[in-house]
Design an enzyme around this catalytic site. Sequence first.
Site, PDB file in Angstrom:
ATOM      1  CB  CYS A  26      -0.902  -0.013   1.220  1.00 13.83           C
ATOM      2  SG  CYS A  26       0.011  -0.100   2.772  1.00 13.83           S
ATOM      3  CG  HIS A 164      -3.929   0.643   4.686  1.00 10.52           C
ATOM      4  ND1 HIS A 164      -3.241  -0.128   3.773  1.00 10.52           N
ATOM      5  CD2 HIS A 164      -5.048   1.049   4.050  1.00 10.52           C
ATOM      6  CE1 HIS A 164      -3.930  -0.189   2.643  1.00 10.52           C
ATOM      7  NE2 HIS A 164      -5.030   0.530   2.780  1.00 10.52           N
ATOM      8  CG  ASN A 201      -7.925   1.172   0.565  1.00  9.35           C
ATOM      9  OD1 ASN A 201      -6.709   1.047   0.596  1.00  9.35           O
ATOM     10  ND2 ASN A 201      -8.726   0.558   1.419  1.00  9.35           N
TER      11      ASN A 201
END
Lengths: 246, 104
Positions: A26, A164, A201
């Site tokens: 990520c 994240h 995301n």
Amino acid sequence: VPPSCDWRKAKNIISSIKNQENCGCCWAMAAADNIEALWHIKHNQFVEVSVQELLDCDRCGNGCQGGFVWDAYMTVLNNSGLASKKDYPFQGRPSPRGCLAKKYKKVAWIQDFTMLKSNEQVIAGYLATHGPITVTINMKLLQGYQKGVIKATHTNCDPQHVDHSVLLVGFGRDKEGIQSGTVSSQAHKPRRWVPYWILKNSWGAEWGEKGYFRLYRGNNGCGITKYPITAHVDHPVKKSPISCPP
Amino acid sequence: RDSLLKDAGPRPLELTEVFKLFQTKYNRSYSNEAEYARRLDIFAHNLAQAQRLQEEDLGTAEFGETPFSDLTEEEFVQLYGHQRAPERIPHMVKKARSRKWGGP
């Protein structure tokens, strides 16, 4: 700071939703999303850069086991830019041949990267006038998230534990209980405005709100102000900056 | 929905039906009966957790079934977060990783 901002509404600024699959990258996807958006804003040119190059050339090695956005920017600076996704496509695992940065032409580069002040007003102001920013949050509440604005508390989403990285692309306000179609479940609560952040995301477009999710704005929900970091993409010729559509 | 979300005791029929739909939707299969039972338990726990989060949430968020509903919280963070993870990921997740979109 304008009342709202959504870079997705500006044409060709935000690239399509990426999917990290089974690779803990990520951090590389958020950095690539940031660089692509800033390159589109500054050069009015649509590029998609190579996440795989960030994985392969990251100084910590094996980028699928995790990493940090600042390492991604260091990699871009060390390699004087990034190849295109087309030339150096994403494989979801480290290339057996290691870093192939020298092999391909660069399609985008950065001049610097900085971390903004850990203040949501400052972050909103920068986002609206310069472009999207990477942030690193506590992902705990995202496992069961489907849609709407998450109003996390410091007990159910520890702002100190962030794990994240995603891209901040806008902010706005939601009328509680009407727009999200959750009248039935919220009917017993008085309706209020719910300020939110819009975040991009890297779990594919099927997840969340077409790949995006929204977090409550104003209480450092899930640690969103801990690491607001953005690249700097300078424009060769000074032009009047465009600002974020409301 | 309440009958669906019992956390303990024998699985009500509806839950196994919901789990079957989940498996079809996200192309899931498990290597043996024990693994199936374990994933069903995790699934039930995650749906109960989602309901709790929904009740607690002061925003407009909706929580429920997602592609990650058969993962423990630890597996979820290990697979999708960016913490430096130990070299070996538990065997059953690795085996299931062949899913195209990258689920377990």
